[in-house]
Write a protein that holds these residues in place. Structure first.
Motif, PDB file in Angstrom:
ATOM      1  N   ALA A 176       0.827  -1.213   0.000  1.00  0.00           N
ATOM      2  CA  ALA A 176       0.000   0.000   0.000  1.00  0.00           C
ATOM      3  C   ALA A 176       0.860   1.261   0.000  1.00  0.00           C
ATOM      4  O   ALA A 176       0.570   2.216  -0.730  1.00  0.00           O
ATOM      5  N   SER A 177       1.913   1.277   0.793  1.00  0.00           N
ATOM      6  CA  SER A 177       2.782   2.457   0.839  1.00  0.00           C
ATOM      7  C   SER A 177       3.534   2.643  -0.476  1.00  0.00           C
ATOM      8  O   SER A 177       3.681   3.775  -0.955  1.00  0.00           O
ATOM      9  N   MET A 233       3.857   5.774  -5.535  1.00  0.00           N
ATOM     10  CA  MET A 233       3.850   5.780  -6.999  1.00  0.00           C
ATOM     11  C   MET A 233       2.754   6.690  -7.542  1.00  0.00           C
ATOM     12  O   MET A 233       2.961   7.423  -8.508  1.00  0.00           O
ATOM     13  N   VAL A 234       1.592   6.672  -6.914  1.00  0.00           N
ATOM     14  CA  VAL A 234       0.487   7.531  -7.348  1.00  0.00           C
ATOM     15  C   VAL A 234       0.795   9.000  -7.042  1.00  0.00           C
ATOM     16  O   VAL A 234       0.638   9.870  -7.892  1.00  0.00           O
ATOM     17  N   GLU A 235       1.258   9.267  -5.815  1.00  0.00           N
ATOM     18  CA  GLU A 235       1.488  10.645  -5.391  1.00  0.00           C
ATOM     19  C   GLU A 235       2.705  11.294  -6.052  1.00  0.00           C
ATOM     20  O   GLU A 235       2.672  12.486  -6.327  1.00  0.00           O
ATOM     21  N   ALA A 236       3.763  10.539  -6.268  1.00  0.00           N
ATOM     22  CA  ALA A 236       5.013  11.168  -6.670  1.00  0.00           C
ATOM     23  C   ALA A 236       5.605  10.649  -7.978  1.00  0.00           C
ATOM     24  O   ALA A 236       6.677  11.090  -8.372  1.00  0.00           O
ATOM     25  N   VAL A 282      10.278   6.399   0.950  1.00  0.00           N
ATOM     26  CA  VAL A 282      10.837   6.057   2.257  1.00  0.00           C
ATOM     27  C   VAL A 282      10.063   6.725   3.393  1.00  0.00           C
ATOM     28  O   VAL A 282       9.963   6.168   4.484  1.00  0.00           O
ATOM     29  N   GLU A 283       9.468   7.906   3.131  1.00  0.00           N
ATOM     30  CA  GLU A 283       8.601   8.536   4.146  1.00  0.00           C
ATOM     31  C   GLU A 283       7.409   7.642   4.449  1.00  0.00           C
ATOM     32  O   GLU A 283       7.083   7.391   5.616  1.00  0.00           O
ATOM     33  N   LEU A 284       6.737   7.182   3.401  1.00  0.00           N
ATOM     34  CA  LEU A 284       5.541   6.354   3.580  1.00  0.00           C
ATOM     35  C   LEU A 284       5.875   4.990   4.172  1.00  0.00           C
ATOM     36  O   LEU A 284       5.136   4.485   5.025  1.00  0.00           O
ATOM     37  N   LEU A 285       6.978   4.396   3.748  1.00  0.00           N
ATOM     38  CA  LEU A 285       7.363   3.095   4.298  1.00  0.00           C
ATOM     39  C   LEU A 285       7.788   3.207   5.760  1.00  0.00           C
ATOM     40  O   LEU A 285       7.627   2.250   6.526  1.00  0.00           O
ATOM     41  N   ALA A 286       8.299   4.359   6.159  1.00  0.00           N
ATOM     42  CA  ALA A 286       8.626   4.573   7.571  1.00  0.00           C
ATOM     43  C   ALA A 286       7.348   4.588   8.407  1.00  0.00           C
ATOM     44  O   ALA A 286       7.309   4.053   9.522  1.00  0.00           O
ATOM     45  N   ASP A 287       6.279   5.179   7.848  1.00  0.00           N
ATOM     46  CA  ASP A 287       4.985   5.214   8.545  1.00  0.00           C
ATOM     47  C   ASP A 287       4.341   3.829   8.603  1.00  0.00           C
ATOM     48  O   ASP A 287       3.839   3.417   9.639  1.00  0.00           O
TER      49      ASP A 287
END
Length: 132
Positions: free
Chosen positions: A20-21, A26-29, A90-95
């Motif tokens: 999901a992250s 991929m969608v956002e950036a 990496v921001e999203l995967l950290a979350d």
């Protein structure tokens, strides 16, 4: 299409959060459509996923949570777009699922439309040409 390689032992919830992250980044950036989600997750025994814990490592040695993400794209992206994608990923995967940025490696490969068939044996290049 993305191939995600990691060591065995993660829960289905962890794998779902990882996928999901990645897709959200991929969608956002990375200018990927929301419905363009194709991930293959490979879990390996420790002797099957060999990685240098210190190679080009920012922030310390890699752990057993190391993830290798290989992304195949059909449309080239600019260097700036790729750099923004790496940061957002990496921001999203950290979350979720809680990966340290040092444990994330990404490789992007580009192909062309004739290298893809999304379904029915029809080359993607033919479908893209029909939409123009």
């Amino acid at each position: 299409m993305s191939r995600i390689s990691l060591l065995k032992g993660k829960s289905p919830e962890y794998l779902a959060a990882l996928s999901a992250s990645l897709h959200r980044a991929m969608v956002e950036a990375f200018n990927v459509p929301a419905k363009d989600r194709f991930h293959v997750i490979h879990q390996h025994e420790p002797h099957e996923l060999v990685f240098d814990r210190d190679y080009e490592s920012e922030g310390g040695p890699r752990s057993d949570d190391f993830v290798l993400i290989a992304i195949t794209i059909g449309k080239p992206r600019t260097v700036e777009l790729k750099q923004g994608f790496y940061r957002r990923l990496v921001e999203l995967l950290a979350d979720a699922p809680g990966l340290r940025p040092v444990d994330v490696m990404v490789v992007i490969s580009s192909t062309s439309g004739e290298d893809w068939s999304f379904s029915g044996g029809v080359p993607a290049a033919s479908l893209l040409g029909a939409q123009r």
